[in-house]
Design a protein around this motif. Sequence first.
Motif, short mmCIF file in Angstrom:
data_model
loop_
_atom_site.label_atom_id
_atom_site.label_comp_id
_atom_site.label_asym_id
_atom_site.label_seq_id
_atom_site.Cartn_x
_atom_site.Cartn_y
_atom_site.Cartn_z
N CYS A 1 -8.69 -1.30 8.67
CA CYS A 1 -7.57 -2.24 8.46
C CYS A 1 -7.67 -3.43 9.42
CB CYS A 1 -6.25 -1.49 8.67
SG CYS A 1 -4.81 -2.57 8.54
N PRO A 2 -7.89 -4.64 8.90
CA PRO A 2 -8.10 -5.80 9.79
C PRO A 2 -6.96 -6.06 10.77
CG PRO A 2 -8.74 -6.35 7.55
CD PRO A 2 -8.04 -5.02 7.48
N PRO A 3 -5.68 -6.05 10.34
CA PRO A 3 -4.62 -6.36 11.31
C PRO A 3 -4.08 -5.12 12.03
CG PRO A 3 -3.70 -6.32 9.13
CD PRO A 3 -5.13 -5.95 8.97
N ILE B 1 2.55 2.66 7.95
CA ILE B 1 1.97 1.33 7.68
C ILE B 1 3.01 0.28 8.01
CG2 ILE B 1 0.91 -0.21 6.00
CD1 ILE B 1 -0.12 2.14 4.48
N PRO C 1 0.83 -1.21 0.00
CA PRO C 1 0.00 0.00 0.00
C PRO C 1 0.87 1.27 0.00
CG PRO C 1 -0.40 -1.34 1.97
CD PRO C 1 0.69 -2.00 1.21
N LEU D 1 -2.87 0.20 -3.45
CA LEU D 1 -1.93 -0.91 -3.44
C LEU D 1 -1.37 -0.99 -4.85
CD1 LEU D 1 -3.77 -1.50 -0.94
CD2 LEU D 1 -3.24 -3.89 -1.30
N ALA E 1 -2.66 -2.36 10.87
CA ALA E 1 -1.31 -2.06 10.39
C ALA E 1 -1.09 -0.56 10.21
CB ALA E 1 -1.08 -2.77 9.06
N ILE E 2 -2.19 0.21 10.17
CA ILE E 2 -2.07 1.65 9.85
C ILE E 2 -2.15 2.48 11.12
CG2 ILE E 2 -3.10 3.57 8.56
CD1 ILE E 2 -4.20 1.58 6.57
N CYS F 1 0.59 -5.88 7.65
CA CYS F 1 -0.28 -5.75 6.46
C CYS F 1 -0.49 -7.12 5.79
CB CYS F 1 0.35 -4.78 5.47
SG CYS F 1 -0.58 -4.64 3.93
N ILE F 2 -1.76 -7.39 5.44
CA ILE F 2 -2.06 -8.65 4.76
C ILE F 2 -2.46 -8.40 3.30
CG2 ILE F 2 -2.69 -9.96 6.82
CD1 ILE F 2 -5.63 -9.21 6.24
N TYR F 3 -2.19 -7.19 2.79
CA TYR F 3 -2.43 -6.85 1.38
C TYR F 3 -3.89 -7.09 0.98
CZ TYR F 3 2.69 -6.96 1.09
OH TYR F 3 4.02 -6.74 1.30
N CYS F 4 -4.81 -6.77 1.87
CA CYS F 4 -6.22 -7.07 1.58
C CYS F 4 -6.86 -6.02 0.69
CB CYS F 4 -7.01 -7.19 2.88
SG CYS F 4 -7.08 -5.63 3.80
N GLY F 5 -6.32 -4.79 0.70
CA GLY F 5 -6.87 -3.73 -0.16
C GLY F 5 -8.06 -3.00 0.43
N LEU F 6 -8.44 -3.30 1.66
CA LEU F 6 -9.60 -2.61 2.24
C LEU F 6 -9.34 -1.12 2.42
CD1 LEU F 6 -11.01 -5.09 4.91
CD2 LEU F 6 -11.97 -4.49 2.71
N CYS F 7 -8.09 -0.75 2.73
CA CYS F 7 -7.78 0.67 2.90
C CYS F 7 -8.04 1.42 1.59
CB CYS F 7 -6.34 0.85 3.36
SG CYS F 7 -5.13 -0.04 2.38
S1 SF4 Z 1 -3.92 -3.64 2.58
FE1 SF4 Z 1 -5.30 -4.33 4.24
S2 SF4 Z 1 -3.90 -4.94 5.85
FE2 SF4 Z 1 -2.69 -3.71 4.46
S3 SF4 Z 1 -2.78 -1.63 5.28
FE3 SF4 Z 1 -4.47 -1.83 3.80
S4 SF4 Z 1 -6.26 -2.45 5.03
FE4 SF4 Z 1 -4.43 -2.82 6.27
#
Ligand code: SF4
Length: 180
Positions: free
Chosen positions: A78-80, A109, A56, A131, A82-83, A114-120
């Motif tokens: 952000c699930p984990p 970050i 990201p 991302l 990370a931000i 970060c789990i690279y989920c893309g929710l951010c």
């Molecule tokens: S990609 Fe997912 S885990 Fe990584 S910073 Fe964004 S929301 Fe958080």
Amino acid sequence: MAYVVERKSLSLSERLYLPQIVAGMKVTLKHLFKPNVTLEYPDVRPAIPPGYRGVPTLVKDPNGREKCVSCQLCEFVCPPKAIRITPGEVPADQPQRAHVEKGPQAFDIDMLRCIYCGLCQEVCPEEAIFLQNTFSMAGYTRAEMVNDKAKLYELGGTLPDQHFKWDKKKAAEEHGNAHH
Ligand code: SF4
Ligand code: SF4
């Protein structure tokens, strides 16, 4: 009384492993003249497909302005976790961002989380976080794996902006038509 299972003794060809070696060589020969499916990474880098979700990054608009308004939605979603964002006022010496209430003083970050989920990216109302195609990050310490604001902008660069929201808002205000 213990029951002993008699094991069949190995044949000569099984003891020589010859059929297995021949079968293995057949597979090797079959692939010898086919196109390569592996890369000599890291000397050869793979082509990154459009829409790839790598590390990201924060991006600026085509006028070089910071797009993030420090709303912290990405931090909350952000699930984990990370931000980490520290919101701050937009400095007075940036008249081009006079219509923006807040900006991030600090934006970190943690790439170990970060789990690279893309929710951010999905949640950001300003299209400020993307991302992009950086896929490998390495470091010797935990601190090196935290991308700070400067690093996030270095990775993100400038992306095309379809909306020019702040320009439109400024123009509307100049025409006495602003909605606050
Ligand atoms: S990609 Fe997912 S885990 Fe990584 S910073 Fe964004 S929301 Fe958080
Ligand atoms: S990157 Fe987007 S979602 Fe995150 S604080 Fe900035 S404006 Fe809000």
